[in-house]
Design a protein around this motif. Structure first.
Motif, PDB file in Angstrom:
ATOM      1  N   ASP A  71       1.014  -1.177   0.091  1.00 44.24           N
ATOM      2  CA  ASP A  71      -0.313  -0.116   0.035  1.00 44.24           C
ATOM      3  C   ASP A  71       1.311   1.471   0.135  1.00 44.24           C
ATOM      4  O   ASP A  71       0.710   1.845   0.959  1.00 44.24           O
ATOM      5  N   PRO A  72       1.589   1.914  -1.229  1.00 51.08           N
ATOM      6  CA  PRO A  72       2.334   3.078  -1.010  1.00 51.08           C
ATOM      7  C   PRO A  72       1.852   3.742  -1.018  1.00 51.08           C
ATOM      8  O   PRO A  72       0.093   3.885  -1.232  1.00 51.08           O
ATOM      9  N   PRO A  73       1.825   5.306  -0.195  1.00 54.81           N
ATOM     10  CA  PRO A  73       1.093   6.589  -0.138  1.00 54.81           C
ATOM     11  C   PRO A  73       0.457   7.149  -1.136  1.00 54.81           C
ATOM     12  O   PRO A  73       1.774   7.955  -1.265  1.00 54.81           O
ATOM     13  N   THR A  74       0.068   6.840  -2.120  1.00 48.69           N
ATOM     14  CA  THR A  74       0.243   7.315  -3.833  1.00 48.69           C
ATOM     15  C   THR A  74      -1.590   8.467  -3.220  1.00 48.69           C
ATOM     16  O   THR A  74      -1.398   9.258  -4.209  1.00 48.69           O
ATOM     17  N   GLU A  75      -2.214   8.464  -2.868  1.00 47.94           N
ATOM     18  CA  GLU A  75      -2.986   9.164  -2.280  1.00 47.94           C
ATOM     19  C   GLU A  75      -3.378  10.420  -1.922  1.00 47.94           C
ATOM     20  O   GLU A  75      -2.012  10.582  -0.799  1.00 47.94           O
ATOM     21  N   SER A  76      -3.558  11.559  -2.951  1.00 52.18           N
ATOM     22  CA  SER A  76      -3.455  12.441  -1.690  1.00 52.18           C
ATOM     23  C   SER A  76      -4.491  13.346  -0.302  1.00 52.18           C
ATOM     24  O   SER A  76      -5.568  12.533  -0.331  1.00 52.18           O
ATOM     25  N   PRO A  77      -3.245  13.848   0.937  1.00 56.57           N
ATOM     26  CA  PRO A  77      -4.487  14.290   1.958  1.00 56.57           C
ATOM     27  C   PRO A  77      -5.868  14.553   1.469  1.00 56.57           C
ATOM     28  O   PRO A  77      -6.521  14.945   2.670  1.00 56.57           O
ATOM     29  N   LEU A  78      -5.251  15.467   0.326  1.00 52.91           N
ATOM     30  CA  LEU A  78      -7.181  16.400  -0.226  1.00 52.91           C
ATOM     31  C   LEU A  78      -7.639  15.421  -0.591  1.00 52.91           C
ATOM     32  O   LEU A  78      -7.681  14.629  -1.063  1.00 52.91           O
ATOM     33  N   SER A  79      -9.459  15.859  -0.300  1.00 53.01           N
ATOM     34  CA  SER A  79     -10.405  15.265  -1.136  1.00 53.01           C
ATOM     35  C   SER A  79     -11.218  16.282  -2.072  1.00 53.01           C
ATOM     36  O   SER A  79     -11.742  16.897  -1.268  1.00 53.01           O
ATOM     37  N   VAL A  80     -10.661  16.173  -3.258  1.00 53.55           N
ATOM     38  CA  VAL A  80     -11.089  17.171  -3.849  1.00 53.55           C
ATOM     39  C   VAL A  80     -11.739  16.518  -5.668  1.00 53.55           C
ATOM     40  O   VAL A  80     -11.330  15.607  -6.027  1.00 53.55           O
ATOM     41  N   ALA A 166     -19.202  19.918   2.384  1.00 49.25           N
ATOM     42  CA  ALA A 166     -19.317  21.627   3.236  1.00 49.25           C
ATOM     43  C   ALA A 166     -19.228  22.314   2.155  1.00 49.25           C
ATOM     44  O   ALA A 166     -19.322  23.489   2.267  1.00 49.25           O
ATOM     45  N   LEU A 167     -17.670  22.240   1.461  1.00 54.78           N
ATOM     46  CA  LEU A 167     -17.302  23.093   0.519  1.00 54.78           C
ATOM     47  C   LEU A 167     -16.853  23.112  -0.948  1.00 54.78           C
ATOM     48  O   LEU A 167     -16.450  21.688  -0.795  1.00 54.78           O
ATOM     49  N   ARG A 168     -16.809  24.281  -1.223  1.00 57.67           N
ATOM     50  CA  ARG A 168     -17.142  24.532  -2.735  1.00 57.67           C
ATOM     51  C   ARG A 168     -16.902  25.736  -2.840  1.00 57.67           C
ATOM     52  O   ARG A 168     -17.118  26.988  -2.617  1.00 57.67           O
ATOM     53  N   TRP A 169     -15.432  25.656  -3.646  1.00 59.05           N
ATOM     54  CA  TRP A 169     -15.265  26.664  -4.178  1.00 59.05           C
ATOM     55  C   TRP A 169     -15.714  26.913  -5.832  1.00 59.05           C
ATOM     56  O   TRP A 169     -15.170  26.061  -6.472  1.00 59.05           O
ATOM     57  N   MET A 170     -15.850  28.276  -6.565  1.00 60.15           N
ATOM     58  CA  MET A 170     -15.517  27.923  -8.231  1.00 60.15           C
ATOM     59  C   MET A 170     -15.018  29.243  -8.148  1.00 60.15           C
ATOM     60  O   MET A 170     -14.323  30.354  -7.626  1.00 60.15           O
ATOM     61  N   LEU A 171     -14.300  28.677  -9.617  1.00 57.52           N
ATOM     62  CA  LEU A 171     -12.830  29.358 -10.092  1.00 57.52           C
ATOM     63  C   LEU A 171     -13.429  30.505 -11.533  1.00 57.52           C
ATOM     64  O   LEU A 171     -14.766  30.394 -11.942  1.00 57.52           O
ATOM     65  N   ALA A 172     -13.500  32.178 -10.977  1.00 56.20           N
ATOM     66  CA  ALA A 172     -14.023  32.735 -11.465  1.00 56.20           C
ATOM     67  C   ALA A 172     -12.829  33.835 -11.294  1.00 56.20           C
ATOM     68  O   ALA A 172     -12.285  34.592 -11.303  1.00 56.20           O
ATOM     69  N   GLN A 182      -7.465  31.125   0.863  1.00 56.81           N
ATOM     70  CA  GLN A 182      -8.542  30.464   1.313  1.00 56.81           C
ATOM     71  C   GLN A 182      -8.012  30.185   2.608  1.00 56.81           C
ATOM     72  O   GLN A 182      -6.264  29.216   2.744  1.00 56.81           O
ATOM     73  N   PRO A 183      -8.295  29.536   4.213  1.00 56.46           N
ATOM     74  CA  PRO A 183      -8.029  28.578   5.108  1.00 56.46           C
ATOM     75  C   PRO A 183      -8.171  27.081   3.846  1.00 56.46           C
ATOM     76  O   PRO A 183      -8.397  26.738   3.272  1.00 56.46           O
ATOM     77  N   ALA A 184      -7.186  26.124   4.856  1.00 60.61           N
ATOM     78  CA  ALA A 184      -6.820  24.668   4.717  1.00 60.61           C
ATOM     79  C   ALA A 184      -8.155  24.604   4.501  1.00 60.61           C
ATOM     80  O   ALA A 184      -8.928  24.153   5.688  1.00 60.61           O
ATOM     81  N   PRO A 185      -8.531  23.487   3.609  1.00 61.94           N
ATOM     82  CA  PRO A 185      -9.381  23.543   3.243  1.00 61.94           C
ATOM     83  C   PRO A 185      -9.928  22.409   4.610  1.00 61.94           C
ATOM     84  O   PRO A 185      -8.731  20.848   4.623  1.00 61.94           O
ATOM     85  N   ALA A 186     -10.560  21.853   5.647  1.00 56.20           N
ATOM     86  CA  ALA A 186     -10.843  20.935   6.668  1.00 56.20           C
ATOM     87  C   ALA A 186     -12.382  19.768   6.265  1.00 56.20           C
ATOM     88  O   ALA A 186     -13.009  19.085   7.668  1.00 56.20           O
ATOM     89  N   ALA A 187     -12.233  19.752   5.000  1.00 53.55           N
ATOM     90  CA  ALA A 187     -13.747  18.605   4.534  1.00 53.55           C
ATOM     91  C   ALA A 187     -13.630  18.641   2.796  1.00 53.55           C
ATOM     92  O   ALA A 187     -12.813  19.201   2.350  1.00 53.55           O
ATOM     93  N   PRO A 188     -14.051  17.712   2.526  1.00 50.44           N
ATOM     94  CA  PRO A 188     -14.161  17.767   1.074  1.00 50.44           C
ATOM     95  C   PRO A 188     -14.588  18.686   0.382  1.00 50.44           C
ATOM     96  O   PRO A 188     -15.542  19.364   0.612  1.00 50.44           O
ATOM     97  N   LEU A 189     -13.972  19.076  -0.771  1.00 50.35           N
ATOM     98  CA  LEU A 189     -13.827  19.862  -1.301  1.00 50.35           C
ATOM     99  C   LEU A 189     -14.190  20.141  -2.783  1.00 50.35           C
ATOM    100  O   LEU A 189     -14.235  18.623  -3.270  1.00 50.35           O
ATOM    101  N   GLU A 190     -15.215  20.804  -3.396  1.00 53.27           N
ATOM    102  CA  GLU A 190     -16.197  20.836  -4.733  1.00 53.27           C
ATOM    103  C   GLU A 190     -15.492  22.067  -5.290  1.00 53.27           C
ATOM    104  O   GLU A 190     -15.465  23.191  -4.877  1.00 53.27           O
ATOM    105  N   LEU A 191     -14.567  21.810  -6.142  1.00 57.21           N
ATOM    106  CA  LEU A 191     -14.365  23.527  -7.529  1.00 57.21           C
ATOM    107  C   LEU A 191     -15.256  22.905  -8.809  1.00 57.21           C
ATOM    108  O   LEU A 191     -15.415  21.876  -9.775  1.00 57.21           O
ATOM    109  N   LEU A 192     -15.370  23.509  -8.847  1.00 58.61           N
ATOM    110  CA  LEU A 192     -16.481  23.917 -10.123  1.00 58.61           C
ATOM    111  C   LEU A 192     -15.451  25.296 -11.297  1.00 58.61           C
ATOM    112  O   LEU A 192     -14.848  26.387 -10.532  1.00 58.61           O
ATOM    113  N   VAL A 193     -15.610  24.659 -12.338  1.00 56.97           N
ATOM    114  CA  VAL A 193     -14.763  25.544 -12.988  1.00 56.97           C
ATOM    115  C   VAL A 193     -15.763  25.070 -14.710  1.00 56.97           C
ATOM    116  O   VAL A 193     -16.586  24.353 -15.197  1.00 56.97           O
ATOM    117  N   GLY A 194     -15.957  26.484 -15.120  1.00 55.85           N
ATOM    118  CA  GLY A 194     -16.752  26.552 -17.141  1.00 55.85           C
ATOM    119  C   GLY A 194     -16.011  26.037 -18.084  1.00 55.85           C
ATOM    120  O   GLY A 194     -14.435  25.939 -17.957  1.00 55.85           O
TER     121      GLY A 194
END
Length: 244
Positions: A71-80, A166-172, A182-194
């Motif tokens: 189980d190599p540690p290849t996954e990010s600690p962030l959930s995006v 719980a956390l949602r960011w939109m690139l604009a 922004q503060p470090a995400p403390a929850a799973p993040l949704e990133l919206l791009v047009g």
């Protein structure tokens, strides 16, 4: 040289003996030119991988046997998760490939007001199957053992009607708040791009109404295939794989 990595669409375990799927067998034999007794790494997309050895090769048929799990540690600690406005032509392939390399957790294609490409029904299903194969190939290349899901394509309004993270960011472009401030995400993040041309005013209003905060990547307007990758790389550098 690292052993080639092959995705296997079945539940793996130590000591398993099985035949590779036809496409994988052809890749191993014709492209990689491996032979009986050679080593490779196999994974099933759920996490973890197995060193394997080729037991037999015969006219496109390849039998392998797995060793111990690792189980190599290849996954990010962030959930995006990436909500991507559907772009033209093969740009989605590029976005998917690089987003997987940059640690994205899942990708949701959405048909926006300014999307040139409109997918639905059987055509959408074919593209989604292709995109999932792109994600798998990216995992094979970059060392990830969890394959991000490519979710079914939906219209923007239908996606917006669903409950989200719980956390949602939109690139604009022109947003007052930089992503890096922004503060470090403390929850799973949704990133919206047009898509090309960006989100419409209507879509920006809808997204704001369901909890999306507008953030900027700087003073320049980035293309739809550049913006999500720049954002993911920034997130990883600040709070993910590359954090100090």
């Amino acid at each position: 040289m690292a052993s080639p990595r092959i995705f296997c669409d079945l539940r793996l375990g130590p000591g398993a003996q099985f035949a590779l799927a036809e496409d994988a067998a052809n890749h191993v034999g014709k492209s990689l030119r491996l032979k009986t007794g050679d080593s490779l790494v196999v994974f099933d997309g759920s996490g973890g991988e197995y060193e394997a050895v080729i037991l037999r090769m015969d006219r496109g048929h390849v039998d392998v046997k797995t060793g111990a799990r690792r189980d190599p540690p290849t996954e990010s600690p962030l959930s995006v998760g990436l909500v991507q406005g559907l772009p033209e032509a093969d740009k989605m392939d590029w976005i998917l490939q690089k987003a997987v390399e940059l640690g994205v957790s899942w990708v949701q294609p959405v048909v926006c007001d300014r999307s040139v490409v409109r997918l639905s029904g059987e055509r959408a299903a074919r593209r989604e199957a292709h995109w999932q194969r792109v994600a798998i190939a990216a995992c094979e290349q970059c060392g990830r053992n969890v394959v991000p899901a490519v979710r079914p394509t939906v219209a923007f309004r239908d996606w917006a009607a669903r409950p989200g993270a719980a956390l949602r960011w939109m690139l604009a472009p022109g947003a007052a708040e930089p992503l890096a401030a922004q503060p470090a995400p403390a929850a799973p993040l949704e990133l919206l791009v047009g898509p090309e041309g960006g989100l419409s005013e209507r879509e920006i209003d809808i997204a704001g109404g369901i909890g999306f905060r507008t953030v900027s990547l700087g003073p320049r307007v980035l293309r739809t295939e550049t913006a999500p990758l720049a954002a993911l790389a920034t997130l990883q550098a600040l709070w993910g794989d590359l954090r100090a």
